[in-house]
Scaffold this motif. Structure first.
Motif, mmCIF file in Angstrom:
data_model
loop_
_atom_site.group_PDB
_atom_site.id
_atom_site.type_symbol
_atom_site.label_atom_id
_atom_site.label_comp_id
_atom_site.label_asym_id
_atom_site.label_seq_id
_atom_site.Cartn_x
_atom_site.Cartn_y
_atom_site.Cartn_z
ATOM 1 N N GLY A 73 0.819 -1.204 0.000
ATOM 2 C CA GLY A 73 0.000 0.000 0.000
ATOM 3 C C GLY A 73 0.851 1.252 0.000
ATOM 4 N N SER A 74 0.273 2.322 0.479
ATOM 5 C CA SER A 74 0.929 3.626 0.421
ATOM 6 C C SER A 74 1.895 3.817 1.584
ATOM 7 C CB SER A 74 -0.141 4.728 0.452
ATOM 8 O OG SER A 74 0.471 5.989 0.584
ATOM 9 N N SER A 75 3.161 4.073 1.250
ATOM 10 C CA SER A 75 4.137 4.346 2.301
ATOM 11 C C SER A 75 5.355 5.038 1.717
ATOM 12 C CB SER A 75 4.565 3.060 3.000
ATOM 13 O OG SER A 75 5.508 3.361 4.019
ATOM 14 N N ARG A 76 5.225 6.340 1.526
ATOM 15 C CA ARG A 76 6.367 7.102 1.013
ATOM 16 C C ARG A 76 7.521 7.097 2.013
ATOM 17 N NH1 ARG A 76 9.335 8.030 -3.164
ATOM 18 N NH2 ARG A 76 10.640 9.864 -2.864
ATOM 19 N N GLN A 77 7.204 7.055 3.316
ATOM 20 C CA GLN A 77 8.265 7.033 4.323
ATOM 21 C C GLN A 77 9.124 5.781 4.195
ATOM 22 O OE1 GLN A 77 6.146 7.528 8.058
ATOM 23 N NE2 GLN A 77 6.849 9.645 8.197
ATOM 24 N N LEU A 78 8.495 4.639 3.955
ATOM 25 C CA LEU A 78 9.255 3.405 3.780
ATOM 26 C C LEU A 78 10.110 3.482 2.518
ATOM 27 C CD1 LEU A 78 10.073 0.545 4.433
ATOM 28 C CD2 LEU A 78 7.914 -0.275 3.458
ATOM 29 N N VAL A 79 9.566 4.054 1.440
ATOM 30 C CA VAL A 79 10.343 4.188 0.203
ATOM 31 C C VAL A 79 11.563 5.072 0.439
ATOM 32 C CG1 VAL A 79 10.319 5.006 -2.188
ATOM 33 C CG2 VAL A 79 8.338 3.781 -1.273
ATOM 34 N N ARG A 80 11.402 6.127 1.216
ATOM 35 C CA ARG A 80 12.556 6.994 1.515
ATOM 36 C C ARG A 80 13.637 6.184 2.241
ATOM 37 N NH1 ARG A 80 8.553 10.993 3.254
ATOM 38 N NH2 ARG A 80 8.268 12.533 1.595
ATOM 39 N N TRP A 81 13.231 5.336 3.203
ATOM 40 C CA TRP A 81 14.212 4.511 3.902
ATOM 41 C C TRP A 81 14.899 3.568 2.918
ATOM 42 C CZ3 TRP A 81 14.701 -0.768 4.308
ATOM 43 C CH2 TRP A 81 15.687 -1.223 5.195
#
Length: 704
Positions: A520-528
């Motif tokens: 699902g949606s998780s820009r924070q995880l993508v940044r990590w």
């Protein structure tokens, strides 16, 4: 309210600009880019998110464009979720690239739009659709003089934001669209198809062959045979011969475990119990709207009736049978518990035809508006023509030129002013009344009502089933404990096994992604993920109804795929090529199909309807190499060499080549159709080539 929303004469230009902005969508966004020859709104900002052929793309300008597109989608009723936001960002990014590379081409070719051309765009035979709608007269003709006068007046208002928007955004967008048309036209006119080519295509497409053949399937050779083993060197060699097919964007992959924070049975029970405790109070509440607000209902109160055929809710039959004032529930409706209260019942029409005359209380004082509507009522009751008075006095531009008439469906009740809706839906055909709404005074006549059926006014006390603090804490605690004990790849795998956690994989996560497949949606995880190294383990991320701990497993750099990455795509192709060599050796130097069939333990087959124009052979499948060989006249006198097909190795002998009737296809018509098709695709093909040739630097992931 659709009847009255466009009545404010003083705000006519606001309406005009809003329509213009909506209908010119992607063109309008051009004006916010700090591109060549036109500075952006924040041209001095040094913060960039990338560049195209050295032309920097400013972060603030880009975000402003993204916001504009999001607003346009929302105005059209699209939900602006994270998936849509990612799509919008990609859409805008691609548009920015296109604009920059096209602007370079315009400059090279000297493509411009002169003031005279701009006048033709605005006031010529084919004006922009929004202008045509705004300035079409009663005869349905575009009123050029009215448009010219209105635009001239707008241009005089130097300090008016609408005037600035018109000159800085709207006009440049029209000019950019015209330049693109010119460019596409120039490209399209470079295509030419000679008549002989069209004649040859017609002739080729009418060809029909019959052949005999032996097909030796690849599965006759075992995948485990040593001679068909596929090595990394084989894959690398294959990739090097087909580099264009194996280009990849930069991406990363993760393995992750998740800890559910979804509502438990206890959480669901708590929500249900809470509503059960409110049943009695809800039943006796005199003001249902206030009660729902006070008790935080997820569903607001709709102060209107819903037709029986439109009441699509769980337990609809039970709810419809309730007496006024009674309640039912709690019952499940999706992810919520609901208590329904019957407020009232009546018969209502499914559709209504009415007409009205509006005197606005916003352009007139209340007393003047009331006096005028009373005079109109007196005149009509005295025999005056309703349509004529509507055309002369009504301040509702949506109906004044149609005799004041409107047709409404029952679903539109909630979008109308309540006082107006109640007259036309609750009254009877022939009713004539003066009512006051927030827009002014209306004189209304109900002309017709159709399809009556029972309707119900119902209040819904709704509470979503959400996880409790305890549930959240349990999931969060378990995720934090796992992350703390699993600081490297070995510990991650061992702990996942020990705790019997399922390890899942998410691959090809790109730097600018917002959504991760399966998560699902998780820009924070993508940044990590963008910052991590292989083997790094994340802290827990809260995504939807779970906590996720991820481990970075793979980094794929932009360029050509590695052998390991490409193996799933090409291993079977390479193996089949090796199997083809094994099969070809088995066929050997046999000079007849019968001998080959005996050597390979296959049968001699026949196909009498092999068409040159079709990629398929009946009862065989898609085998274009075999089809090509069937029309090779050299294969009429002898059998062909082994042909490496998609599913087998083929040896064929062509028995006959003939022609079917071509249906009277005219070569000149065919030629024109071919050129037209090429010209229509010229813009797309050129844009694709320009994009590939452009030097694009994408740094969005560092900021967004």
């Amino acid at each position: 309210m659709s009847i009255i929303q466009n009545i404010r004469d003083k705000a006519a230009w606001l309406v005009f600009i809003v329509i213009a902005l909506s209908l010119l969508g992607f063109l309008l966004m051009d004006a916010f880019v700090g591109g060549r020859g036109r500075g952006g709104l924040f041209g001095g900002n040094n913060t960039t998110i990338g560049s195209v052929n050295g032309e920097k793309i400013d972060y603030v300008d880009f975000q402003k464009r993204v916001q504009m597109v999001e607003d346009q989608y929302q105005q059209q009723g699209y939900p602006m979720n994270e998936m849509m936001r990612q799509n919008v960002q990609e859409q805008v990014w691609n548009q920015v690239i296109e604009e920059n590379v096209l602007e370079e081409e315009y400059e090279k070719l000297g493509l411009t739009v002169t003031p005279k051309e701009l006048e033709d765009i605005l006031f010529g035979a084919n004006p922009p659709q929004d202008l045509r709608q705004q300035f079409t007269n009663e005869q349905g003709v575009y009123d050029v003089n009215a448009a010219k006068a209105a635009i001239a007046e707008l241009r005089k208002q130097k300090d008016n934001p609408m005037a600035k928007n018109f000159s800085d955004n709207y006009l440049p967008a029209l000019m950019d669209a015209r330049k693109r048309e010119k460019y596409a036209s120039l490209l399209g006119n470079t295509f030419y198809v000679p008549k002989w080519m069209a004649e040859k295509m017609i002739s080729d497409n009418s060809q029909l062959a019959s052949m005999s053949f032996v097909a030796v399937p690849y599965n006759t050779v075992s995948d485990s045979a040593a001679e068909v083993k596929v090595t990394d060197a084989d894959i690398t060699d294959f990739i090097n011969k087909h580099k264009e097919e194996f280009k990849q964007e930069a991406s990363r992959s993760i393995t992750y475990v998740s800890f559910s924070a979804a509502p438990t049975a206890a959480d669901s029970s708590a929500v249900k119990t809470g509503l059960e405790n409110l049943r009695t109070e809800f039943a006796t509440a005199a003001d249902p709207a206030a009660f729902l607000v006070r008790n935080n209902s997820d569903l607001p109160y709709f102060d209107g009736f819903v037709l029986k055929s439109k009441l699509q809710v769980p337990n609809a039959d039970t709810i419809r049978s309730m007496a006024d004032g009674s309640v039912f529930g709690p019952y499940l409706d999706g992810g919520s518990y609901v208590v329904a209260k019957m407020i009232g019942k009546r018969n209502l029409p499914d559709s209504v035809k009415c007409r009205h005359i509006l005197v606005s209380s916003q352009t007139n004082t209340d007393s003047v508006a009331k006096a005028r509507i009373d005079s109109i009522e007196t005149a009509i009751r005295g025999g005056a023509d309703f349509a004529a008075l509507a055309a002369k006095y009504s301040e509702d531009p949506g109906s004044k030129d149609k005799g004041g008439e409107y047709d409404f469906a029952s679903q539109q009740f909630g979008s109308l002013a309540k006082e107006f809706a109640e007259v036309i839906f609750y009254g009877v055909t022939g009713d004539k009344k003066v009512v006051k709404t927030s827009f002014g005074y209306h004189y209304i006549e109900v002309l017709n009502q159709k399809n009556f059926e029972p309707a119900y006014k119902i209040a819904y006390l709704s509470r979503p089933i959400v996880p409790s603090v305890e549930t959240e804490n349990v999931a969060s605690g378990a995720a934090n404990q796992f992350a703390g004990e699993s600081r490297n790849a070995k510990a991650f795998d061992e702990n996942a096994t020990k705790k019997t956690l399922t390890k899942l994989i998410a691959q090809d996560i790109k730097p600018n992604d917002i959504m991760i497949a399966g998560l699902g949606s998780s820009r924070q995880l993508v940044r990590w993920i963008n910052e991590a190294k292989p083997g790094d383990v994340s802290e827990p991320f809260n995504i939807d109804d779970k906590y996720v701990v991820a481990m970075l497993t793979e980094i794929n750099k932009e360029g050509v795929m590695s052998a390991a990455k490409a193996r799933p795509q090409v291993e079977f192709l390479i193996r089949n090529n090796k199997k083809a060599e094994v099969i070809s050796k088995k066929i050997g130097a046999s000079n007849s199909l019968e001998a080959i069939a005996t050597a390979t333990q296959q049968a001699v087959l026949r196909s009498d309807s092999v068409r040159f124009a079709s990629p398929f052979i009946p009862n065989v499948g898609q085998e274009p190499k075999v089809i090509g060989a069937a029309f090779n006249k050299a294969n009429q006198s002898k059998i062909s060499a082994p042909i490496t097909g998609n599913a087998a190795v083929f040896v064929i002998k062509t028995e006959n080549i003939s022609a079917m009737p071509d249906g009277g296809i005219n070569a000149e018509t065919q030629r024109n159709a071919m050129m037209q098709q090429m010209r229509q695709s010229a813009g797309f093909r050129a844009m694709d080539a320009l994009r590939k040739a452009a030097n694009v630097k994408d740094d969005r992931a560092k900021i967004l």
